[in-house]
Design a protein around this motif. Sequence first.
Motif, short mmCIF file in Angstrom:
data_model
loop_
_atom_site.label_atom_id
_atom_site.label_comp_id
_atom_site.label_asym_id
_atom_site.label_seq_id
_atom_site.Cartn_x
_atom_site.Cartn_y
_atom_site.Cartn_z
N TRP A 96 0.85 -1.15 0.00
CA TRP A 96 0.00 0.00 0.00
C TRP A 96 0.89 1.21 0.00
CZ3 TRP A 96 -1.17 -4.49 2.68
CH2 TRP A 96 -2.38 -5.12 2.31
N HIS B 84 -6.11 0.54 -7.58
CA HIS B 84 -5.99 1.66 -6.65
C HIS B 84 -6.59 2.89 -7.35
CE1 HIS B 84 -3.14 -0.73 -4.24
NE2 HIS B 84 -2.63 -1.10 -5.39
N CYS C 131 -4.97 7.05 -1.66
CA CYS C 131 -5.62 6.07 -2.52
C CYS C 131 -7.11 6.14 -2.25
CB CYS C 131 -5.10 4.66 -2.23
SG CYS C 131 -5.96 3.40 -3.17
N GLU D 271 -9.52 4.01 -3.70
CA GLU D 271 -10.25 2.81 -4.11
C GLU D 271 -9.87 1.72 -3.11
OE1 GLU D 271 -12.30 2.19 -7.00
OE2 GLU D 271 -12.64 0.36 -5.84
N PHE D 272 -10.87 1.10 -2.49
CA PHE D 272 -10.55 0.11 -1.46
C PHE D 272 -9.67 -0.99 -2.05
CE2 PHE D 272 -11.26 -3.75 1.01
CZ PHE D 272 -10.76 -3.29 2.22
N CYS D 273 -8.49 -1.20 -1.44
CA CYS D 273 -7.52 -2.09 -2.04
C CYS D 273 -6.91 -3.06 -1.03
CB CYS D 273 -6.42 -1.26 -2.71
SG CYS D 273 -5.66 -0.08 -1.60
N HIS E 93 -5.63 0.00 2.99
CA HIS E 93 -6.08 1.01 2.02
C HIS E 93 -6.01 2.42 2.61
CE1 HIS E 93 -8.84 3.46 -0.31
NE2 HIS E 93 -9.66 3.51 0.71
N MET F 34 -2.67 4.04 2.64
CA MET F 34 -1.98 4.22 1.36
C MET F 34 -2.03 5.70 0.99
SD MET F 34 -2.49 2.06 -2.11
CE MET F 34 -1.73 2.58 -3.64
CU1 CUA Z 1 -4.71 1.50 -2.86
CU2 CUA Z 1 -6.72 1.85 -1.69
#
Ligand code: CUA
Length: 375
Positions: free
Chosen positions: A140, A181, A216, A218-220, A224, A227
Amino acid sequence: MVILNHRSRRIAGVAVIGVIFALMLGCTPSHFQSTFDARGPVADSQLFVFNVIFWVGAVVFVAVEGAIIYAVIKFRRRPGDGDPVQIHGHNRLEIAWTIVPAIILAFTAVPTIQGIFFMANSPVPPERGGLEVDAIGHQWWFEFRYSNPNDPNQQVVFANELHMPLGEPLNIRLRSVDVIHSFWIPKLGGKVDMVPNNDNSMWLQGDFEGEFYGQCAEFCGVSHANMRFKVIVESRENFNAWLLAQAMPAPEPVDVLAIQGKELFRKAGCQGCHATNSIMNLADGGRRLPGRVGPNLSHVASRLDLVGLLPNREEGVLTVNDAMIQQNLKTWLTDPDDVKPGNIMGRQAKVYTDPDSRLEESEVDALVAYLMTLK
Ligand code: CUA
């Protein structure tokens, strides 16, 4: 009618105040992740579209809710009322409520479509000599690469801290090495997804010098929220000086402890994932060669925040404080999972997974001393 007792009324009151408080926190322009404080043309354009749609929506909301409340009160059932008049359909009304929303949508479409074209077309694209950066999402953290000012066949690699020259469009090529992401600098613009095997692009410009927060969007995965990255918008001269410094190798360690740390960095396998040379040949294509799994550490000791999270300086100051980075490096190396849960180093590096290989405190100190030399 619902009659609230004293306690329910108090709970409802606290809930309402809580919601208002939460909304105000999210909307205050001074917040470092507020989109209401646009600091560049892309963010301006996005804020303008937001404002148009918000105010049109607000007018529609008030008109519709007002009409409902009016009808509820005016046509409420009174004692002695019989059945209301039974009707079916109303041509004029139905035509009106079809045409009016169509006009509203057409009206909001104009700034929306203008905004989409504005954001999609950089004023100075790379083919016309515009500055370009590769931004690569990893779980991340963010990797960045600029063309090497000394050699166009090479790139300068760095992480979690993006510098950009004031008032110049920056073309950003977005990639990901693992999951999806999303690249977002709330005060400068966003969000465009970083998709594996499908490069996206965007452009941004900072019209004010200073430090900006990136995130970031977008849930990653579990980290997350961790990040994050920093963006420094600075004069062209300062930017050029910074990029040249990033392209230079870090000085060799001279201190005994730092030399031990360098040796340990090699022996413990750190270099398998972390490069300490900031230069990458374009011919290598950025594949996951040794040293490209984790962030490039060539100038890790010059970063304002460690791993994008731990500040290496006092608030608002743009120079690294040695005592703070020393403490942060120690915290990170002692238990990376505590700082950024789930990170690859904590899960896969032998010194964290194999109890027999665990780093002694003296070894952590040696690694810290070595990493502190990478300025
Ligand atoms: Cu990369 Cu959320």
